[in-house]
Motif scaffolding. Structure first.
Motif, mmCIF file in Angstrom:
data_model
loop_
_atom_site.group_PDB
_atom_site.id
_atom_site.type_symbol
_atom_site.label_atom_id
_atom_site.label_comp_id
_atom_site.label_asym_id
_atom_site.label_seq_id
_atom_site.Cartn_x
_atom_site.Cartn_y
_atom_site.Cartn_z
ATOM 1 N N ILE A 595 50.529 45.515 49.435
ATOM 2 C CA ILE A 595 50.179 44.433 48.501
ATOM 3 C C ILE A 595 49.110 44.895 47.519
ATOM 4 N N CYS A 596 48.145 45.677 48.019
ATOM 5 C CA CYS A 596 47.090 46.199 47.148
ATOM 6 C C CYS A 596 47.684 47.089 46.058
ATOM 7 N N CYS A 597 48.667 47.910 46.419
ATOM 8 C CA CYS A 597 49.313 48.779 45.432
ATOM 9 C C CYS A 597 50.095 47.949 44.411
ATOM 10 N N LEU A 598 50.762 46.898 44.889
ATOM 11 C CA LEU A 598 51.498 46.030 43.957
ATOM 12 C C LEU A 598 50.539 45.319 42.992
ATOM 13 N N LYS A 599 49.391 44.900 43.506
ATOM 14 C CA LYS A 599 48.399 44.283 42.628
ATOM 15 C C LYS A 599 47.891 45.283 41.598
ATOM 16 N N GLU A 600 47.667 46.509 42.052
ATOM 17 C CA GLU A 600 47.215 47.536 41.119
ATOM 18 C C GLU A 600 48.269 47.806 40.059
ATOM 19 N N LEU A 601 49.528 47.793 40.468
ATOM 20 C CA LEU A 601 50.616 47.994 39.522
ATOM 21 C C LEU A 601 50.669 46.861 38.499
ATOM 22 N N THR A 602 50.494 45.637 38.975
ATOM 23 C CA THR A 602 50.469 44.486 38.067
ATOM 24 C C THR A 602 49.277 44.559 37.118
ATOM 25 N N HIS A 603 48.149 44.971 37.652
ATOM 26 C CA HIS A 603 46.950 45.076 36.827
ATOM 27 C C HIS A 603 47.128 46.136 35.733
ATOM 28 N N MET A 604 47.749 47.240 36.074
ATOM 29 C CA MET A 604 47.970 48.286 35.080
ATOM 30 C C MET A 604 48.944 47.823 34.012
ATOM 31 N N ALA A 605 49.981 47.076 34.428
ATOM 32 C CA ALA A 605 50.924 46.561 33.439
ATOM 33 C C ALA A 605 50.220 45.607 32.469
ATOM 34 N N ALA A 606 49.340 44.758 32.992
ATOM 35 C CA ALA A 606 48.591 43.851 32.123
ATOM 36 C C ALA A 606 47.673 44.615 31.184
ATOM 37 N N GLN A 644 54.535 56.231 42.059
ATOM 38 C CA GLN A 644 55.079 57.089 43.103
ATOM 39 C C GLN A 644 54.770 56.547 44.492
ATOM 40 N N LEU A 645 53.560 56.042 44.658
ATOM 41 C CA LEU A 645 53.172 55.506 45.964
ATOM 42 C C LEU A 645 53.972 54.254 46.302
ATOM 43 N N VAL A 646 54.153 53.369 45.326
ATOM 44 C CA VAL A 646 54.942 52.161 45.571
ATOM 45 C C VAL A 646 56.388 52.521 45.911
#
Length: 1058
Positions: A595-606, A644-646
């Motif tokens: 979940i932390c990685c998904l949040k980081e992915l969302t944050h980077m997209a924003a 890559q991690l996701v």
């Protein structure tokens, strides 16, 4: 002067004095232990008179009489007395001193002859001062009399074990000897101790005294040297027992005590001091017996003195081990396999008590830091004890001591315990940068033994000790990156460090706070905080004992090669991090990190959307532009790492990362109870009986809070979830790990079976893509793959639909159709068996598909078809593998041929012993593949050849020459390292499988193989190839040793005579 006196004469005099005459007339008492009071005194008088009579009348005893008189003149402690017991003690001591003096004279005059090298070896002659077994027993009895009559009666109450608590004879002696009536009790004690110390100067006699009577001797010296001269509350009047003892004599007693304590085996000294120190309430009690009179409590001065002496033992070099051994060996551990050893091994309280003693600073220490400086290195040494019988106890004591010290004094424990223990892992970072750059490549910075010992110590203290305090967790933070790097390195090869490294990492992740654990995982992945991995100028290298060592890395001049190695290393670390997370699913850490990685992915997209308006041309200077580009590159790198991690998490752990996480609570059931009236109404008025039953069961489940739930509720829920998932994922492409079995992932899609929620993660589109429609608006999946149970009979029309589905452009549909066709072959379906040619064509064509989900299903189908019709299918596969298939329009690719090779190996495994029938064509096919221009196919062919030899039980027959010739040529001429590795590995497999039969099967080529392996070890540049060759040489060495030196077996042969 007594030039010809023998030791036997002195031993005979001792036996006569103790009532066991060796040849003359003596007393009629068979044992002095049976005497009582007056009888004891009469017996002692009689023995003294018998000795004097023998010395005065027998001319053969004149030399002994002269020697005793000489010794008497030198014995300044000797005093005349009418006390029979003291006179008897003095005569025994005089004879023992005479024996010691004679033994010294004999040893000095002994000059053994030099051995003759021309004659056969023989045992060396014994020294003339050696005592026989019977003489040793006599001397031991004499020493027992001295201790009982001349030492113990004069000890103060509480000093040592009283005589009445020892033996029956000792109790009689205590009633006979009254030290209170003797005006010179301390002089007698001083004389006995002085004489015993003089006797103990001889090694043989000293061993008899210091091993059996050390406690009594220490008690006497402590009383003589340290007993206060004034009684409590009587400052002016000295104690009666200490009258007449000079200060010089007390000083000599102290020096003698120090000499004895330093001379004797230290654990034995610790045991005796502990016994002498005693407890607050001592009592001797045996099981099943009545409670005896308690022992007198040791005086305060003696308890304090014993504490000081024990502290001195502890502060000496190797003193910690001596104290631990003294306490633990006293529990019976020295007796291997005995009941005492087993009891001590289970007595963890004793280990913890010793640990508390070590963790407490004694008063004699200059300071707490000085104590830690001396003791802590010895505590760490306890972790490395190799004694199998006591290693467990030592490790427990060391671990508990370390944890106690870390809890009580964290700063000093970190400085003198934790940091030295972790030093090998942090050594590279502690060195100066310039100093490391000056070292040549390959320089060993941390040896294998040091690194292995460090990892094992960390495992014992942190994981086995299992006390997750803040001090321990913080102390391990700097070394976590190096441990993770070592863990990733051990995953590349076989190493005994892999398991402890993994356990350490899992323990830290489990015991840390969830936020800290997530931060650690981000550091391992290179996303969050800066993790201190292995130094960039250093590397791990394989060591000879299965461990690893840290060496200086060779500088790479090629920038592309350096970049490639860096990216490969980061990729490998990422894979091992995901593999480590597979062990953290029960605790929920893997799910939280996902979940932390998904949040980081969302944050980077924003951030990307917000940063589209940023114009790099707006920078006012080149410095700002360079900073902007650097930040942009760092951000891009982080984005790639997160993506890559996701992707890896979705592929490896997403199936089970959210299992058993959502659980209904009492508040949820309170909301669900609002549905109970509606469910009750549905169960009464609905037209469908199935719905009525389901509503009633669901109402019961809600009312009982899940305590009672019928199977219909679970089945309905699974069916509902399966339909939702199937309708949302049929249009996506699957990306499956080739090592996984994909049949369970598409069963719900194609066959209409319920499918769990966790299988959805293997698709790119989970909710957005609709199901493709056919002409009639039906689902493409439902149309091309009929919904049937696995055991249902199939019509030819349904089989035709499956064959058509095998060419469907949708990957899930195609793979599921191939799996369904394979299942038909596995169930020996008649229609499927009749269409073997069509099925073979379908499977072979799908083997060329690029998606692993498809070609693995095709490989399984071809293997099942070959198992049914090996005679028809195997020739076709062999032709396909050799690029000579008549049905092919062009040359087969190396990848397709490797897939065919996988099919051949699966068929070989399925055939079992029947594969011997196809031995020659299979071997020839793989030998031809070993000459293919593609290096990957060559390595694959050699790997298949090695496994084929195993499946054939190494019955190669006449082709053994061809096999060995091919292997030799490949090793000598092939330029690819992976091909040479495979060839040498085949040699290892042959030698390991044939074992002693290798000398027969490989008789003609064994010498050539040996020379080949030696040349590989000497000249090959690839380390892995050299390692395989060394393993082969070791196997060959073991084989030849077993052949030349077979194990000796004890056999009994019975021969029946005619």
């Amino acid at each position: 002067m007594a030039g010809s006196l023998k030791l036997e004469r002195v031993a005979e005099a001792l036996a006569l004095l103790m009532g066991r005459p060796g040849g003359g007339t003596g007393t009629d008492s068979g044992s002095l232990q049976a005497a009582k009071h007056a009888d004891l005194l009469e017996t002692l008088n009689s023995n003294l008179a018998a000795l004097e009579e023998k010395l005065g009348q027998d001319p053969q005893w004149n030399e002994l009489r002269s020697l005793r008189a000489e010794v008497r003149e030198q014995a300044v402690w000797l005093e005349s007395s009418t006390d029979v017991t003291w006179s008897f003690t003095c005569q025994v001591l005089l004879l023992l001193l005479s024996l010691k003096k004679r033994m010294i004279i004999l040893a000095a005059a002994y000059h053994p002859a030099k051995p003759n090298p021309r004659t056969a070896e023989a045992a060396p002659a014994l020294s003339p001062d050696t005592l026989s077994i019977s003489q040793q027993k006599t001397v031991q009895s004499a020493l027992q009399f001295v201790i009982t009559l001349g030492l113990c009666p004069y000890l103060l109450p509480g000093v040592g074990i009283p005589l009445k608590h020892r033996t029956e004879f000792s109790a009689v002696v205590q009633d006979v000897v009254s030290p209170n009536t003797s005006p010179s009790a301390m002089h007698r004690l001083y004389g006995s101790c002085t004489a015993l110390l003089q006797i103990a100067q001889h090694p043989s006699l000293g061993n008899l005294i210091l091993t059996r009577h050390l406690g009594d001797l220490i008690a006497g010296l402590c009383q003589l040297g340290f007993c206060p001269t004034k009684g409590k509350g009587e400052q002016a009047r000295p104690l009666e027992q200490l009258k007449g003892l000079t200060e010089e004599q007390r000083t000599r007693s102290r020096e003698a005590l120090k000499s004895v304590l330093d001379r004797v085996y230290q654990p034995l000294v610790v045991q005796e001091l502990l016994v002498l120190q005693g407890g607050s309430k001592q009592c001797l009690q045996s099981p099943g017996q009545e409670v005896k009179q308690p022992l007198a409590q040791a005086p305060v001065w003696l308890r304090r003195l014993c504490g000081q002496l024990l502290s001195e033992r502890l502060m000496k070099p190797s003193g910690v081990q001596a104290v631990v051994r003294g306490i633990m060996e006293g529990a019976g551990i020295r007796v291997a396999g005995g009941s005492g050893a087993e009891a001590a091994a289970a007595d963890w309280r004793k280990c913890d008590m010793v640990a508390r003693i070590l963790a407490s600073c004694p008063q004699q220490s200059l300071s707490l830091e000085d104590y830690y400086r001396q003791v802590c290195p010895q505590i760490l040494d306890l972790l490395h004890i190799q004694d199998k019988l006591m290693a467990h106890q030592f490790q427990r004591v060391a671990t508990t001591s370390l944890l106690t010290m870390a809890r009580e004094c964290p700063q000093l424990a970190g400085k003198y315990l934790l940091h030295p223990m972790l030093a090998p892992l942090l050594q590279c970072w502690d060195m100066a940068e310039m100093a490391m750059e000056d070292l040549p490549a390959g320089t060993v910075l941390v040896k294998e033994a040091e690194l292995s010992r460090c990892v094992e110590d960390v495992f014992k203290v942190y994981v086995v000790g299992n006390e997750p305090s803040d001090v321990l967790l913080e102390s391990l933070q700097p070394a976590l990156g190096v441990i993770f790097s070592l863990y990733c390195f051990t995953k590349q090869n076989v190493s005994h460090l892999r398991s402890p490294c993994q356990e350490i990492l899992l323990w830290v992740l489990e015991k840390s706070e969830r936020e800290v654990a997530l931060s650690m995982l981000e550091g391992f992945a290179g996303l969050g905080r800066t993790m201190q991995f292995l130094h960039p100028l250093c590397q791990f290298q394989v060591a000879g004992e299965g461990g690893a060592m840290i060496t200086v890395k060779e500088t790479i001049s090629d920038e592309e090669e350096e970049l490639y190695q860096k990216v490969s290393s980061e990729q490998w670390q990422m894979e091992q991090l995901v593999a480590l997370l597979t062990h953290c699913q029960k605790s929920g850490l893997a799910g939280d990190f996902f979940i932390c990685c998904l949040k980081e992915l969302t944050h980077m997209a924003a951030n990307d959307e917000a940063g589209l308006d940023d114009d790099p041309l707006s920078c006012e200077s080149l410095v700002e532009l360079e900073q902007y580009r650097s930040q942009h590159l760092v951000g891009q790198k982080k984005q790639l790492l997160v993506l890559q991690l996701v992707a890896m998490l979705c592929e490896r752990v997403s199936d089970t990362v959210f299992t058993d996480i959502v659980q209904l609570k009492s508040g949820d059931f309170a909301i669900l109870k609002q549905l109970v009236p509606l469910l009750e109404e549905i169960s009464r008025i609905h037209l469908e009986p199935v719905i009525q039953e389901l509503a009633a069961d669901l109402r019961i489940t809600i009312c009982t809070h899940g305590a009672f739930s019928t199977q219909t509720v679970g089945t309905a829920a699974q069916s509902t979830l399966g339909e939702k998932i199937g309708s949302s994922r049929s249009g996506g492409q699957t990306h499956t790990n080739p090592t996984e079995r994909p049949e369970n992932k598409t069963a719900g899609l194609i066959l209409g079976q319920p499918q769990s929620n966790e299988n959805c993660s293997h698709t790119n589109s989970l909710t957005s893509n609709p199901r493709p429609k056919g002409k009639n608006g039906e689902s493409t999946v439902q149309k091309e793959c009929p919904v049937e149970t696995p055991t249902a009979d199939h019509t030819p029309q349904q089989l035709q639909e499956l064959l058509l589905s095998a060419y469907d452009p949708e990957i899930p549909v195609r793979a599921a159709a191939l799996r369904r066709l394979s299942r038909l072959l596995e169930q020996r379906d008649p229609d499927g068996l009749k269409a073997q040619e069509k099925l073979l064509k379908v499977f072979l064509e799908n083997m060329e598909h690029e998606d692993s989900f498809v070609y693995l299903s095709a490989i399984q189908g071809v293997a099942l078809l070959s198992d049914v019709y090996p005679e028809q299918i195997l020739p076709c596969l062999l032709a396909q593998y050799g690029c000579t298939s008549p049905g092919t329009t062009g040359p087969q690719t190396a990848e397709t041929r490797m897939k065919v090779g996988e099919v051949l190996m699966r068929v070989t495994r399925a055939l079992g012993d029947m594969s011997c029938q196809y031995r020659a064509p299979l071997i020839h096919a793989f030998l031809r593949g070993a000459r293919d221009p593609d290096s990957t196919l060559r390595a694959s062919s050699l790997s298949n050849l090695g496994e084929l030899c195993q499946r054939l039980h190494f019955q190669l027959g006449s082709v053994v020459q061809e096999v060995t010739s091919c292997l030799t040529a490949v090793v000598k001429t092939d330029g690819e390292a992976e091909v040479r590795r495979a060839a040498v590995h085949v040699v290892v497999v042959l030698l390991r499988g044939l074992n002693e039969e290798a000398t027969e099967v490989l008789r003609d080529v064994l010498r050539d193989l040996y020379r080949l392996l030696k040349s590989v070890v000497a000249s090959d540049r690839d380390e892995v190839t050299v390692l395989h060759a060394q393993l082969a040489l070791e196997e060959l060495d073991d084989i030849m040793r077993r052949v030349l030196f077979p194990p000796q077996t004890l056999e009994k042969k019975l021969v029946v005579l005619p």
